[in-house]
Scaffold this active site. Structure first.
Site, PDB file in Angstrom:
ATOM      1  N   ASN A 194       1.310  -2.557  -2.209  1.00 27.34           N
ATOM      2  CA  ASN A 194       0.783  -1.189  -2.323  1.00 27.34           C
ATOM      3  C   ASN A 194      -0.399  -0.910  -1.392  1.00 27.34           C
ATOM      4  O   ASN A 194      -1.276  -0.122  -1.709  1.00 27.34           O
ATOM      5  CB  ASN A 194       0.377  -0.874  -3.773  1.00 27.34           C
ATOM      6  CG  ASN A 194       1.542  -1.057  -4.716  1.00 27.34           C
ATOM      7  OD1 ASN A 194       2.671  -0.681  -4.388  1.00 27.34           O
ATOM      8  ND2 ASN A 194       1.295  -1.660  -5.866  1.00 27.34           N
ATOM      9  N   ARG A 195      -0.405  -1.597  -0.262  1.00 30.00           N
ATOM     10  CA  ARG A 195      -1.484  -1.417   0.730  1.00 30.00           C
ATOM     11  C   ARG A 195      -2.859  -1.819   0.204  1.00 30.00           C
ATOM     12  O   ARG A 195      -3.868  -1.459   0.803  1.00 30.00           O
ATOM     13  CB  ARG A 195      -1.556   0.038   1.221  1.00 30.00           C
ATOM     14  CG  ARG A 195      -0.246   0.574   1.734  1.00 30.00           C
ATOM     15  CD  ARG A 195       0.043   0.119   3.156  1.00 30.00           C
ATOM     16  NE  ARG A 195       1.434   0.366   3.493  1.00 30.00           N
ATOM     17  CZ  ARG A 195       2.162  -0.398   4.288  1.00 30.00           C
ATOM     18  NH1 ARG A 195       1.623  -1.473   4.833  1.00 30.00           N
ATOM     19  NH2 ARG A 195       3.405  -0.129   4.554  1.00 30.00           N
ATOM     20  N   MET A 196      -2.879  -2.531  -0.919  1.00 31.61           N
ATOM     21  CA  MET A 196      -4.169  -2.977  -1.465  1.00 31.61           C
ATOM     22  C   MET A 196      -4.492  -4.357  -0.875  1.00 31.61           C
ATOM     23  O   MET A 196      -4.651  -5.351  -1.596  1.00 31.61           O
ATOM     24  CB  MET A 196      -4.123  -2.983  -2.998  1.00 31.61           C
ATOM     25  CG  MET A 196      -3.952  -1.602  -3.590  1.00 31.61           C
ATOM     26  SD  MET A 196      -5.322  -0.491  -3.153  1.00 31.61           S
ATOM     27  CE  MET A 196      -6.567  -1.107  -4.278  1.00 31.61           C
ATOM     28  N   HIS A 197      -4.583  -4.391   0.411  1.00 25.11           N
ATOM     29  CA  HIS A 197      -4.754  -5.664   1.106  1.00 25.11           C
ATOM     30  C   HIS A 197      -6.165  -6.228   0.902  1.00 25.11           C
ATOM     31  O   HIS A 197      -7.093  -5.499   0.554  1.00 25.11           O
ATOM     32  CB  HIS A 197      -4.511  -5.459   2.606  1.00 25.11           C
ATOM     33  CG  HIS A 197      -3.255  -4.713   2.912  1.00 25.11           C
ATOM     34  ND1 HIS A 197      -2.025  -5.139   2.472  1.00 25.11           N
ATOM     35  CD2 HIS A 197      -3.043  -3.551   3.583  1.00 25.11           C
ATOM     36  CE1 HIS A 197      -1.100  -4.281   2.886  1.00 25.11           C
ATOM     37  NE2 HIS A 197      -1.693  -3.302   3.549  1.00 25.11           N
TER      38      HIS A 197
END
Ligand SMILES: Cc1cc2nc3c(=O)[nH]c(=O)nc-3n(C[C@H](O)[C@H](O)[C@H](O)COP(=O)(O)O)c2cc1C
Length: 216
Positions: A194-197
């Site tokens: 979820n692009r929560m890198h």
């Protein structure tokens, strides 16, 4: 477009522990070495490849891939022709950024800092480890200079191959050698769902390093 991470197993980002910000304040080298070793062990082609960015006389960025051939606390070493475009750019503006991307692991590392030429003895020692064909290729190419045709380039290789045919140790090409990028910042990026890198920026200080988490 979706990024295709390595399938299941130990390489899967979901199963990897989160980046340890506190541990990175002790230094950037162990984790960069670990990620490179991981890529190497997985059989990824050229696991030491990094995209090197410099700027030209107009301030226009230029980038290309080089191989990292030395990795120590001092910095990252790569070798090239000192007459090449990148070398001329570094002579005029001795700063660079270099990015490793190991997409299959969802890992990226970017190193930025000032650049120096390495000592000639360091270059000489590395040159001795190079295959003869690479040594001859370095003699045959005035890297980044225009040439009329492929045939002309092949003729240059034939000429140096003949010139050194009776010579066991091909001498170092004058004007060929290493540069070292001395990290001022090193950013580690680890892909997450979820692009929560995870991103951790490690910055040199007068006394050591500080590490801080950045938003993805
Ligand atoms: C995988 C890969 C590794 C490369 N490694 C090097 C290298 O270590 N040194 C080098 O001078 N060029 C290397 N090259 C070629 C450079 O990308 C580039 O074409 C060349 O150095 C000329 O760049 P310049 O005109 O900006 O100086 C490599 C290219 C690739 C694709």
């Amino acid at each position: 477009m979706r990024v295709a991470y390595a399938a299941q197993g130990m390489n899967s980002p979901a199963q990897e522990s989160n980046l340890d910000v506190a541990a990175l304040a002790d230094g950037w080298l162990p984790l960069l070495q670990k990620w490179m070793d991981q890529a190497s062990a997985a059989g990824i082609a050229e696991p030491n490849a990094m995209v090197l960015a410099t700027v030209d006389a107009e301030g226009l960025p230029a980038s290309r891939t080089v191989l990292c051939k030395g990795l120590t606390e001092d910095g990252l070493v790569f070798y090239t022709n000192y007459g090449s475009g990148k070398a001329r750019q570094l002579d005029a503006h001795p700063y660079a950024s270099a990015t490793f991307s190991w997409i299959a692991f969802a890992h990226q590392v970017t190193v930025r800092g000032p650049v120096d030429r390495v000592d000639p003895e360091v270059t000489e020692a590395y040159w001795r480890t190079r295959p003869r064909g690479s040594q001859l290729g370095a003699w045959a190419s005035q890297q980044s200079r225009p040439i009329d045709s492929r045939a002309a380039l092949d003729a240059q290789l034939a000429e140096v191959t003949a010139r050194f045919s009776g010579v066991d140790d091909v001498p170092l090409v004058p004007g060929w050698g290493g540069f070292v990028i001395r990290p001022r910042t090193v950013e580690f990026w680890q892909g997450r769902a979820n692009r929560m890198h995870n991103r951790v920026l490690v910055t040199r200080t007068d006394t050591g390093w500080i590490a801080e988490r950045l938003q993805p």
